[in-house]
Scaffold this active site. Structure first.
Site, short mmCIF file in Angstrom:
data_model
loop_
_atom_site.label_atom_id
_atom_site.label_comp_id
_atom_site.label_asym_id
_atom_site.label_seq_id
_atom_site.Cartn_x
_atom_site.Cartn_y
_atom_site.Cartn_z
N HIS A 36 0.83 -1.21 0.00
CA HIS A 36 0.00 0.00 0.00
C HIS A 36 0.87 1.26 0.00
O HIS A 36 0.71 2.14 -0.86
CB HIS A 36 -0.91 -0.03 1.24
CG HIS A 36 -1.81 1.16 1.36
ND1 HIS A 36 -3.12 1.15 0.95
CD2 HIS A 36 -1.58 2.41 1.83
CE1 HIS A 36 -3.65 2.34 1.16
NE2 HIS A 36 -2.75 3.13 1.70
N GLU A 37 1.79 1.32 0.94
CA GLU A 37 2.64 2.52 1.03
C GLU A 37 3.54 2.65 -0.20
O GLU A 37 3.86 3.76 -0.63
CB GLU A 37 3.47 2.51 2.32
CG GLU A 37 2.64 2.48 3.62
CD GLU A 37 1.55 3.54 3.70
OE1 GLU A 37 1.70 4.61 3.09
OE2 GLU A 37 0.54 3.30 4.40
N GLU A 49 -4.74 7.89 -2.96
CA GLU A 49 -5.21 6.61 -2.42
C GLU A 49 -5.49 5.61 -3.54
O GLU A 49 -5.34 4.41 -3.36
CB GLU A 49 -6.46 6.87 -1.57
CG GLU A 49 -6.78 5.81 -0.54
CD GLU A 49 -5.69 5.57 0.50
OE1 GLU A 49 -4.80 6.43 0.69
OE2 GLU A 49 -5.71 4.49 1.10
N HIS A 86 1.70 4.59 -2.76
CA HIS A 86 1.81 6.03 -2.51
C HIS A 86 3.18 6.54 -2.96
O HIS A 86 3.32 7.58 -3.59
CB HIS A 86 1.65 6.33 -1.02
CG HIS A 86 0.22 6.27 -0.53
ND1 HIS A 86 -0.78 7.03 -1.07
CD2 HIS A 86 -0.36 5.55 0.47
CE1 HIS A 86 -1.92 6.78 -0.41
NE2 HIS A 86 -1.69 5.88 0.52
ZN ZN Z 1 -3.13 5.20 1.93
#
Ligand code: ZN
Length: 498
Positions: free
Chosen positions: A262-263, A292, A266
């Site tokens: 997830h990170e 996101e 980003h």
């Molecule tokens: Zn996030």
């Protein structure tokens, strides 16, 4: 080209670096800071925030903008127009908010955050309610000062996702909820449950090595960034030096892995923003929703796909052969895609997740709109939980006290998570349409084609387009919950067939 563009960019980069210092101080606070130094850090943050605000409002940028706005609009390129529009937007807001108001807000944020942390620990909403009420009032006052007395919640949403409104989000969320409920009924009605308790004793060093290997293979440039450990995973630093964090548990290895992916999503966005215009809106994310969408796309559409695991499972077993010896491939995949009703948003799977956001959106809309009082929040939360999530939290720690956001005045932030989920699914559909070989390349561990596509379609533009405008441009359609619903059905129904 007018020399004022260059001057403006120089000044913006200066401010950007000041803000970066604050960001690295924050990273350090989350990763390294000795407990006794918190007060020092608060003072440092204050100094930097004041300096950055002063630089933005000292008149220099206003002068440049004035000069640039005299230029005939039809002679300006789209990036130049973007620059003027976005800097004007930031400056307008910053110069309308008096310095003492900002100081009051900062002080209140810290006070309210600590009241929340204590109330959460003691499960005592009543002790926190007066502080939260002050925070709500202050944020509404901010909206008024900036000129949004009529629609303060829209103002708060727009800060996170330029161009979005509560009415538009309600329309999207109603449709999303309508599609999710029958899907969840089918999943829950299948009677199939997945037991994750067998995943035990995963060595933390090996987990870290695996996470770094995955992040690197997805395209994260470790030469311009790091992966560290913090209680709550986040992605910070700046675009030239991205600091992401994850956390490790011996008995929950999937948490650290998916937090890392997830990170990384980003981080890849940040690392993909154009270098030549660092510090300007041309090298800044569109908003929280699009940010996101990048993290969710890598985490869910890619990371939870069978193709992804076809490539990574052998390596995972090489590292954790003993721990995974009783878990066959199909079971492992079902663990990766397990769905449960959970009162806690951050522990929630991607099927249930959006219901948590819809609940928060409905409550904060009433809270800011003045039809729900802070003191009535716990009761309203529990009622909505039963109505939307199908469960009642055991206590306020599992309910209204679980999230940090409101304590920091971050109203209008929650919707971005689900906007991001919708956009991710939409981008995924388009990416696969435009790149028919995408699934194959993922099976082979080649992630560069997808990253290249995201770089070209999303990252390179910075803030040039507003959230929905960008989605329209890339996918040919406005934001819609249907691609997300289609994706969830295709992924989860085969796994949960009674
Ligand atoms: Zn996030």
């Amino acid at each position: 080209m007018s020399p004022y563009f260059e001057k403006l960019q120089e000044k913006l980069e200066y401010i950007y670096q000041l803000n970066s210092v604050e960001s690295f101080l924050h990273w350090d606070e989350m990763v390294n800071l000795p407990e006794g130094a918190a007060e020092e850090r608060t003072k440092q943050n204050k100094v930097i925030a004041e300096l950055a605000h002063l630089q933005l409002t000292d008149g220099e940028i206003a002068d440049y903008l004035e000069k640039l706005q005299e230029l005939p609009a039809d002679r300006l390129s789209l990036p130049q127009q973007t620059l003027i529009r976005e800097v004007k937007r930031d400056l307008d807001r910053a110069s309308k908010l008096p310095a003492d108001f900002i100081a009051e807000l900062k002080a209140k944020e810290s006070e309210c955050y600590h009241a929340w942390a204590k109330a959460r620990k003691d499960i005592d909403f009543k002790s926190y309610a007066p502080k939260l009420k002050e925070m709500v009032d202050l944020k509404i006052r901010e909206a008024e000062i900036v000129g949004h007395r009529e629609a303060p919640y829209d103002y708060m949403i727009d800060l996170h996702d330029p161009g979005m409104t509560a009415a538009r989000i309600k329309e999207l969320f109603d449709e999303l909820r309508g599609g999710l409920l029958p899907l969840i009924d089918k999943i829950m009605g299948s009677g199939i449950t997945v037991d994750l308790s067998e995943l035990k004793g995963f060595d933390l060093k090996k987990q870290k090595a695996f996470c770094e290997e995955v992040a690197g293979q997805l395209g994260f440039d470790f030469n311009r960034g790091r992966l560290d450990v913090s209680v709550h995973p986040f992605c910070g630093g700046n675009s030239g030096d991205v600091r992401m964090t994850t956390r490790f548990f011996e008995d929950n290895p999937l948490d650290s892995l998916f937090s890392t992916i997830h990170e990384t999503g980003h981080a890849l966005y940040e690392q993909g923003l154009p270098k030549a215009t660092y510090g300007t809106p041309l090298s800044q994310a569109v908003g929280m929703g699009v940010h996101e969408s990048q993290s969710r796309l890598w985490e869910n559409q890619v990371g939870r796909s069978r193709e992804f695991w076809k490539f990574w499972e052998p390596r995972y077993r090489e590292l954790f052969g003993k721990e995974l010896s009783g878990v066959d491939s199909e079971r492992l995949y079902r663990m990766i895609c397990s769905v449960t009703r959970n009162p806690i948003r951050v522990d929630s799977d991607e099927v249930m997740y959006n219901l948590h956001i819809i609940l928060r959106f409905e409550l904060e809309r009433e809270l800011i709109g003045g039809t729900l009082a802070v003191k009535d929040l716990p009761e309203a939360w529990n009622a909505k939980s039963e109505e939307i999530l199908g469960l009642k939290p055991k206590n306020d720690k599992e309910g209204v006290l679980q999230d940090i956001h409101w304590s920091m005045g971050a109203f209008g932030y929650f919707p971005s998570y689900s906007i991001g989920n919708m956009i991710a699914a939409q981008l995924w559909d388009t990416a696969r349409e435009k790149n028919p070989d995408l699934d194959n390349s993922i099976t082979n561990g080649e992630f560069a084609p997808l990253l290249k596509w995201l770089r070209e379609e999303i990252h390179q533009y910075g803030k040039q387009y507003r959230t929905e405008e960008l989605v329209q441009k890339v996918t040919g359609k406005g934001i819609s919950p249907q691609p997300l619903l289609g994706y969830l059905k295709a992924r989860y129904l085969p796994l949960y067939q009674a």
